[in-house]
Every structure is written in structure tokens, then in C-alpha cells.
Design a protein around this motif. Structure first.
Motif, short mmCIF file in Angstrom:
data_model
loop_
_atom_site.label_atom_id
_atom_site.label_comp_id
_atom_site.label_asym_id
_atom_site.label_seq_id
_atom_site.Cartn_x
_atom_site.Cartn_y
_atom_site.Cartn_z
N ASN A 51 49.00 -0.44 -33.72
CA ASN A 51 49.89 0.48 -33.03
C ASN A 51 51.30 -0.10 -33.06
OD1 ASN A 51 51.12 0.90 -29.95
ND2 ASN A 51 50.43 2.77 -30.97
N THR A 58 50.21 4.90 -35.36
CA THR A 58 48.94 4.18 -35.43
C THR A 58 48.45 4.13 -36.87
OG1 THR A 58 47.73 6.21 -34.93
CG2 THR A 58 48.26 4.77 -33.08
N THR A 69 39.72 4.55 -32.24
CA THR A 69 41.04 4.96 -31.77
C THR A 69 41.71 3.80 -31.04
OG1 THR A 69 40.30 7.25 -31.49
CG2 THR A 69 42.33 6.60 -30.38
N SER A 71 44.80 2.59 -28.64
CA SER A 71 45.74 3.14 -27.66
C SER A 71 46.27 2.00 -26.80
CB SER A 71 45.07 4.20 -26.79
OG SER A 71 44.00 3.64 -26.05
N ARG A 72 47.28 2.29 -26.03
CA ARG A 72 47.86 1.24 -25.20
C ARG A 72 48.32 1.82 -23.88
NH1 ARG A 72 52.31 -1.19 -28.80
NH2 ARG A 72 52.77 -2.49 -26.99
N ASP A 73 48.32 0.98 -22.86
CA ASP A 73 48.84 1.33 -21.56
C ASP A 73 49.87 0.26 -21.22
OD1 ASP A 73 49.40 1.73 -18.87
OD2 ASP A 73 47.35 2.28 -18.37
#
Length: 125
Positions: A51, A58, A69, A71-73
Motif C-alpha cells: 500500500n 495498492t 486485501t 488495508s491500513r488504519d
């Protein structure tokens, strides 16, 4: 210095799912490019997903496209890897990695500055 700690690995049956997490230290996590790699016994460490912090693009290895998948926070300084439809070929130690400087493809191991200790994923067939 950036520390990365993976979690969420384990044993799962083929066709199942797991979500890996990677918690990062550092006050500028939102500016890190993040990647996931894996290494199966007797094989080299290979790219899985990445990412890019600018724009949020991505990237995925062909072998995991449509199943995994990333993803990031940024509020939690955490990057995730959701893995679905797992097969025995996904069995490996999974590592997260951070690039805090520079530019590049994000597909190569030597582009990353920091690595976690890895978490084992075992898929039983």
C-alpha cells in the motif's frame, strides 16, 4: 527507528480466512509505504501486497489477487492483510515491512527499511 509487530497468524483449513495485523511504532505512520511478504520453507521471501501512502494505491502478487486485501488504519498505526479462500500454497511465514523514505515499485524486498518478526500461517488441505 520503526518497530513492526505482526499478529493474527494461525492454522486454518483450506477455503478459510485469516486477517493479519501489523502494528507500527512511529509518529508518521501515515507517511509510510507498507508491504506484506511471505516466505515458505525452502523458498525465498516473496512479495504479497503493498500500500502506497501517497494516493493509497495498492499492489498485489498475481497469486493472491482477488483473494487478499491490504488495508491500513492510520489512526491505529496498523496495516492489515485480509486473506480469503486460503489454499495450502499460502502456507508461509508472513512479514510486514515499512518503507519510510525513497520511492520505488514497492515490489522488492530491498526497497523496505524495516521488517517485523513474522507470523506463521498454516493452511491445512
Amino acid at each position: 527507528q520503526v518497530q513492526l509487530v505482526e499478529s493474527g497468524g494461525g492454522l486454518v483449513q483450506a477455503g478459510g480466512s485469516l486477517r493479519l495485523s501489523c502494528a507500527a511504532s512511529g509518529r508518521t505512520f501515515s507517511n509510510y509505504d507498507m508491504g506484506w511478504f511471505r516466505q515458505a520453507p525452502g523458498k525465498e521471501r516473496e512479495f504479497v501486497a503493498a500500500n502506497r501512502w501517497i494516493g493509497g494505491s495498492t499492489y498485489y502478487a498475481d497469486s493472491v489477487k482477488g483473494r487478499f486485501t491490504i488495508s491500513r488504519d492510520n489512526a491505529k498505526n496498523t496495516v492489515y492483510l485480509q486473506m480469503n479462500s486460503l489454499t495450502a500454497e499460502d502456507t508461509a511465514v508472513y512479514y510486514c515491512a515499512a518503507r519510510v523514505r525513497g520511492v520505488g515499485t514497492l515490489l522488492l524486498r530491498n526497497e523496505y527499511d524495516y521488517w517485523g518478526q513474522g507470523t506463521q500461517v498454516t493452511v491445512s488441505s
